[in-house]
Design a protein around this motif. Structure first.
Motif, short mmCIF file in Angstrom:
data_model
loop_
_atom_site.label_atom_id
_atom_site.label_comp_id
_atom_site.label_asym_id
_atom_site.label_seq_id
_atom_site.Cartn_x
_atom_site.Cartn_y
_atom_site.Cartn_z
N VAL A 96 86.81 27.14 60.61
CA VAL A 96 86.27 28.29 59.88
C VAL A 96 86.39 28.07 58.38
O VAL A 96 85.48 28.41 57.61
CB VAL A 96 87.01 29.57 60.31
N ALA A 97 87.51 27.49 57.94
CA ALA A 97 87.69 27.21 56.52
C ALA A 97 86.65 26.22 56.02
O ALA A 97 86.05 26.40 54.95
CB ALA A 97 89.09 26.68 56.26
N PRO A 113 93.89 28.35 68.20
CA PRO A 113 94.21 26.95 67.88
C PRO A 113 94.08 26.68 66.39
O PRO A 113 93.25 27.28 65.69
CB PRO A 113 93.14 26.17 68.68
N ARG A 114 94.91 25.79 65.91
CA ARG A 114 94.86 25.43 64.49
C ARG A 114 93.50 24.89 64.10
O ARG A 114 93.01 25.12 63.00
CB ARG A 114 95.95 24.41 64.18
N ARG A 115 92.87 24.16 65.02
CA ARG A 115 91.55 23.60 64.72
C ARG A 115 90.52 24.68 64.46
O ARG A 115 89.59 24.48 63.69
CB ARG A 115 91.10 22.71 65.89
N ALA A 116 90.66 25.83 65.13
CA ALA A 116 89.70 26.91 64.91
C ALA A 116 89.81 27.44 63.49
O ALA A 116 88.79 27.68 62.83
CB ALA A 116 89.96 28.03 65.92
N ALA A 117 91.03 27.63 63.00
CA ALA A 117 91.20 28.12 61.64
C ALA A 117 90.65 27.12 60.63
O ALA A 117 89.97 27.50 59.66
CB ALA A 117 92.68 28.39 61.37
N ALA A 128 89.76 33.64 54.12
CA ALA A 128 90.38 34.86 54.64
C ALA A 128 90.34 34.88 56.17
O ALA A 128 91.33 35.24 56.83
CB ALA A 128 89.67 36.08 54.06
N LEU A 129 89.20 34.49 56.73
CA LEU A 129 89.10 34.43 58.19
C LEU A 129 90.03 33.36 58.76
O LEU A 129 90.64 33.55 59.82
CB LEU A 129 87.65 34.15 58.61
N ALA A 177 82.58 24.90 52.68
CA ALA A 177 81.76 23.72 52.41
C ALA A 177 80.36 23.83 53.02
O ALA A 177 79.36 23.70 52.30
CB ALA A 177 82.46 22.46 52.95
N VAL A 178 80.27 24.08 54.31
CA VAL A 178 78.97 23.97 55.00
C VAL A 178 78.04 25.12 54.64
O VAL A 178 76.89 24.90 54.21
CB VAL A 178 79.19 23.89 56.52
N LEU A 179 78.48 26.35 54.82
CA LEU A 179 77.59 27.49 54.60
C LEU A 179 77.13 27.62 53.15
O LEU A 179 75.93 27.83 52.91
CB LEU A 179 78.28 28.78 55.07
#
Length: 376
Positions: free
Chosen positions: A71-72, A64-68, A53-54, A77-79
């Motif tokens: 976050v995904a 930037p696309r990299r930021a989205a 969602a974020l 995966a990580v959290l």
């Protein structure tokens, strides 16, 4: 300088497809969390849903696309991996690997000769037990091998692949198929780059973990033979088969009965104890609801494998991308037709399909005019 509302709205329309993809993933994973009765899946679903969602929100603006994507990946995966490891929660396969590692360290074998319950079966090949011997939760090592392999084979797609729900879910809750699929991609990529020894080593390592990696060996050999000739193919075969056999054979010969019960009969649904792998795919539905369905599913699986093998011999792949496409098709059929299967196995055709669609300039391969004339 703070952007005006008009500039934000203008940025909102730049990437409509990506924001809809993240929004769709958010809805699906939230629904998955509500529908699942497994704690690891619910934890992952809510975390991934929030991350997606974020990501959809960020992709809707000028960020930037990299930021989205970051976050995904973090949310999906990580959290959840960090949280589940911290609480000692995971799918049953994590406990299987930990137990097999303990058995290997204490008895010299990762298998129980006469398993009496599901918890005593170990359907993996001996190499998988190494992840249970290494310190810490096996998921760190399983995911690490996968990420390292994909970074070498598909360096520009690691982030998007980790953000994909079919990869992020096993990465957080189990991950037993991830290193196998990653090493298979790496092996085919190295074969396409003219490195038969490296390809054989990567595929041999994968073949020591699960049976699902073994179909990659003939595909890689056909690719190497088409591109570099028989001598290179023999080198690839020697390294791959030698590495896999060096890990598997000692345990198979030391306890053939236990080995066959655990890694052959149990995954194929041929034991009195049913495998928990029971996603409603065609092979499982045949085995569960049709008289003689297990035999029918295995016959269809064998027939499909033979057809793909014949085409491999008649028209060998000329590039790593073509080889990955063939293997993705084969493993997709196998996932659908195995009597004991699960949706998680779809990670194999997914990662291989990503390699099959990798642009040529991102995956340099050996040039050979004779190969250009070889049909893919």
């Amino acid at each position: 300088m703070r952007k005006s509302f008009g500039e934000w709205v203008a940025g909102y329309g730049r990437r409509p497809v990506e924001r809809y993809v993240w929004a769709g993933c958010a809805v699906l994973t939230a629904g998955f969390a509500l529908a699942s009765d497994l704690t690891p899946h619910r934890v992952w679903g809510w975390s991934a849903g929030t991350g997606y969602a974020l990501a959809a929100f960020l992709a809707s603006g000028p960020a930037p696309r990299r930021a989205a994507r970051a976050v995904a990946v973090a949310g999906a995966a990580v959290l959840p991996l960090v949280g589940l490891v911290a609480t000692g929660t995971g799918q049953s396969e994590v406990a299987v690997i930990e137990r097999s590692g303990h058995l290997l360290a204490t008895t010299g074998s990762p298998y129980v000769t006469a398993p009496a319950s599901v918890t005593e079966f170990n359907p993996y090949l001996p190499g998988m037990a190494v992840f249970g011997v290494l310190p810490g939760d096996p998921r760190w090592w399983l995911g690490g091998v996968c990420v390292a392999s994909l970074a070498a084979a598909l360096p520009r797609r690691v982030g998007p692949l980790l953000a994909c729900p079919l990869v992020a879910l096993p990465f957080a809750v189990g991950g037993v198929d991830l290193p196998v699929a990653g090493l298979m991609c790496l092996g085919l990529a190295l074969a396409g780059r003219g490195r038969p020894g490296g390809a054989g080593l990567a595929l041999g390592a994968a073949a020591a973990l699960k049976w699902t990696a073994w179909p990659a060996l003939p595909v890689a050999l056909a690719l190497v033979a088409a591109r570099q000739g028989g001598r290179a193919a023999l080198r690839c075969a020697g390294v791959g088969l030698g590495a896999g056999a060096a890990v598997v054979l000692p345990f198979a010969l030391a306890d053939p009965v236990g080995f066959l019960r655990n890694v052959v009969a149990f995954p194929l649904g041929l034991t009195t104890t049913a495998s928990p792998a029971g996603s409603p795919l065609p092979g499982h539905l045949l085995a569960a609801h049709v008289p003689g369905g297990t035999v029918i599913a295995l016959a269809l699986l064998t027939g499909g494998a033979l057809l793909i093998g014949v085409r491999l011999a008649v028209r060998p792949p000329g590039t790593a991308r073509a080889a990955a496409g063939r293997l993705a098709l084969g493993l997709g059929l196998a996932t659908a037709l195995m009597p004991a299967s699960r949706f998680g196995y779809l990670v194999y055709p997914l990662l291989l399909a990503a390699l099959a669609h990798e642009p040529a300039h991102r995956a340099p391969e050996v040039t050979d005019r004779s190969v250009e004339r070889t049909p893919a």
